[in-house]
Design a protein around this motif. Structure first.
Motif, PDB file in Angstrom:
ATOM      1  N   UNK A   1       0.854  -1.173   0.000  1.00 23.65           N
ATOM      2  CA  UNK A   1       0.000   0.000   0.000  1.00 23.65           C
ATOM      3  C   UNK A   1       0.902   1.240   0.000  1.00 23.65           C
ATOM      4  N   UNK A   2       0.844   2.108  -1.035  1.00 27.38           N
ATOM      5  CA  UNK A   2       1.717   3.286  -1.083  1.00 27.38           C
ATOM      6  C   UNK A   2       1.568   4.212   0.106  1.00 27.38           C
TER       7      UNK A   2
ATOM      8  N   UNK B   1      12.397  -2.604   0.574  1.00 26.52           N
ATOM      9  CA  UNK B   1      11.616  -3.603  -0.148  1.00 26.52           C
ATOM     10  C   UNK B   1      11.761  -3.386  -1.656  1.00 26.52           C
ATOM     11  N   UNK B   2      11.947  -4.451  -2.382  1.00 28.43           N
ATOM     12  CA  UNK B   2      12.138  -4.386  -3.830  1.00 28.43           C
ATOM     13  C   UNK B   2      10.920  -3.810  -4.542  1.00 28.43           C
ATOM     14  N   UNK B   3       9.740  -4.134  -4.095  1.00 36.63           N
ATOM     15  CA  UNK B   3       8.520  -3.643  -4.737  1.00 36.63           C
ATOM     16  C   UNK B   3       8.389  -2.135  -4.554  1.00 36.63           C
ATOM     17  N   UNK B   4       8.720  -1.638  -3.355  1.00 39.36           N
ATOM     18  CA  UNK B   4       8.629  -0.194  -3.110  1.00 39.36           C
ATOM     19  C   UNK B   4       9.611   0.563  -3.980  1.00 39.36           C
ATOM     20  N   UNK B   5      10.824   0.029  -4.127  1.00 42.45           N
ATOM     21  CA  UNK B   5      11.801   0.682  -5.005  1.00 42.45           C
ATOM     22  C   UNK B   5      11.351   0.649  -6.452  1.00 42.45           C
ATOM     23  N   UNK B   6      10.756  -0.449  -6.870  1.00 37.61           N
ATOM     24  CA  UNK B   6      10.269  -0.557  -8.247  1.00 37.61           C
ATOM     25  C   UNK B   6       9.161   0.460  -8.519  1.00 37.61           C
ATOM     26  N   UNK B   7       8.251   0.617  -7.575  1.00 35.30           N
ATOM     27  CA  UNK B   7       7.169   1.598  -7.724  1.00 35.30           C
ATOM     28  C   UNK B   7       7.752   3.010  -7.816  1.00 35.30           C
TER      29      UNK B   7
END
Length: 107
Positions: free
Chosen positions: A8-9, A19-25
């Motif tokens: 959740x942003x 976290x990899x997903x947060x960096x990707x976003x």
């Protein structure tokens, strides 16, 4: 709040940037904004150039003879066509050759 993302942003904090997903976003959003800004700048610079080049071409052709303008058009078309045919047909790769020699490598 469900956003369809794995994270959740609204809950992304300093510790969750690992976290990899947060960096990707984050990277996707930044590069998306940069791409939009670059596209706007390119469009803004193309418009004056296109209109300016058109007016210069009109100004030059008004004061020149029709034969000179047509001869320039034919020569430009032939040169461009010859370059395109050369690029399509040749096996010579100009990108692999060094046009300018390095002076430090020569000594």
């Amino acid at each position: 709040m469900k956003t369809g993302l794995a994270i959740d942003p609204a809950n992304i904090g300093p510790s969750s940037f690992d976290c990899l997903i947060a960096r990707r976003i984050f990277v996707q959003k930044v590069f998306g904004m940069v791409a939009i800004m670059l596209a706007v700048v390119v469009l803004m610079t193309m418009l004056p150039f296109v209109f300016g080049a058109g007016w210069v071409s009109i100004g030059v052709t008004i004061h020149a003879d029709a034969e000179v303008v047509l001869l320039a058009l034919v020569m430009t078309t032939l040169c461009c066509t010859a370059t395109i045919i050369f690029a399509i047909k040749t096996k010579f790769d100009m990108t692999q050759t060094s046009v300018v020699s390095n002076s430090s490598a020569d000594s």
